[in-house]
Scaffold this motif. Structure first.
Motif, PDB file in Angstrom:
ATOM      1  N   VAL A 122      44.938  55.536   3.782  1.00 50.64           N
ATOM      2  CA  VAL A 122      45.987  55.837   4.687  1.00 50.64           C
ATOM      3  C   VAL A 122      47.131  54.785   4.179  1.00 50.64           C
ATOM      4  N   HIS A 124      49.508  52.213   3.397  1.00 55.87           N
ATOM      5  CA  HIS A 124      49.233  50.544   3.303  1.00 55.87           C
ATOM      6  C   HIS A 124      49.886  49.973   2.353  1.00 55.87           C
ATOM      7  N   TYR A 182      40.144  45.828   7.744  1.00 53.32           N
ATOM      8  CA  TYR A 182      39.758  46.995   7.281  1.00 53.32           C
ATOM      9  C   TYR A 182      40.561  47.471   6.086  1.00 53.32           C
ATOM     10  N   ASN A 183      39.854  48.095   4.923  1.00 52.41           N
ATOM     11  CA  ASN A 183      40.603  48.519   3.686  1.00 52.41           C
ATOM     12  C   ASN A 183      41.559  49.795   4.048  1.00 52.41           C
ATOM     13  N   SER A 184      42.191  49.979   3.046  1.00 46.41           N
ATOM     14  CA  SER A 184      42.932  51.337   3.340  1.00 46.41           C
ATOM     15  C   SER A 184      42.586  52.444   3.214  1.00 46.41           C
ATOM     16  N   GLY A 186      40.186  52.870   5.628  1.00 44.65           N
ATOM     17  CA  GLY A 186      39.662  52.644   6.955  1.00 44.65           C
ATOM     18  C   GLY A 186      38.411  52.068   7.080  1.00 44.65           C
ATOM     19  N   TYR A 187      37.574  51.728   6.142  1.00 41.38           N
ATOM     20  CA  TYR A 187      36.469  51.166   6.199  1.00 41.38           C
ATOM     21  C   TYR A 187      36.298  49.467   6.587  1.00 41.38           C
TER      22      TYR A 187
END
Length: 195
Positions: A122, A124, A182-184, A186-187
């Motif tokens: 996403v 970022h 959250y990472n880029s 989405g996790y």
């Protein structure tokens, strides 16, 4: 009479001028560097790339053939490199290269090769959640589909300049928390709980 021959003067002038072209996109961000070999940049070319990066924020170098060591050597010319964060697959980095992070949608034997899984990242900004974020990121495409797979960039300078003056005044001095939960992709990052 000058003791330097015209041939030597010409050679000297060429050694100062980069041997590549800088072609701006014509938009608020980005330029293409044409004719550069990232494996063989001299000090003048590195300075010219740095100046182009400062002027255009995003640079595109086509038709490069780099090893992992070449990519790291090029990147180190612009500052110290950060270690890659922990990947979704639990690995921290590419074996032997702790600065390299893999972004891929390839899945082999049910396991994503990419550090962010196999989905799309996403919008970022890389690592803005750390106290001293890196100045930039170098992306090296190994395999590119004939269509799609686009990587997009935006200029926050341009976004700021387009804000109405009253909104600029209202947000001046405000602070933002850049949360790294959250990472880029989405996790949830390993070892962190959802906030």
């Amino acid at each position: 009479m000058d003791s330097m021959s015209s041939e030597a003067q010409s050679r000297s002038a060429r050694s100062v001028r980069p041997v590549f072209d800088i072609v701006p996109t014509g938009r608020s961000i980005g330029a293409e560097i044409r004719g550069a070999d990232l494996r063989a940049l001299g000090p003048d070319e590195v300075r010219a790339v740095r100046a182009a990066w400062n002027d255009h924020q995003v640079l595109l170098f086509r038709e490069q053939s780099l090893t992992l060591e070449d990519l790291l050597a090029f990147s180190r010319q612009f500052g110290d490199l950060d270690l890659a964060p922990i990947q979704e697959n639990g690995r921290r980095f590419v074996d032997g290269h702790p600065e390299i992070y893999v972004v891929s949608n390839v899945v082999e034997n049910g396991v994503a090769n990419g550090s962010l899984g196999s989905g799309e990242a996403v919008w970022h900004s890389d690592m803005t959640y750390v106290e001293d974020p890196p100045n930039g990121s170098a992306l090296y495409a190994v395999e590119v589909p004939p269509a799609g797979g686009d990587t997009s960039f935006c200029s926050m300078y341009d976004a700021w300049e387009r804000l109405p003056a009253e909104l600029q005044q209202r947000v001046k001095g405000a602070a933002v928390k850049h949360d790294g939960t959250y990472n880029s992709g989405g996790y949830l990052r390993q070892g962190l709980g959802a906030s």
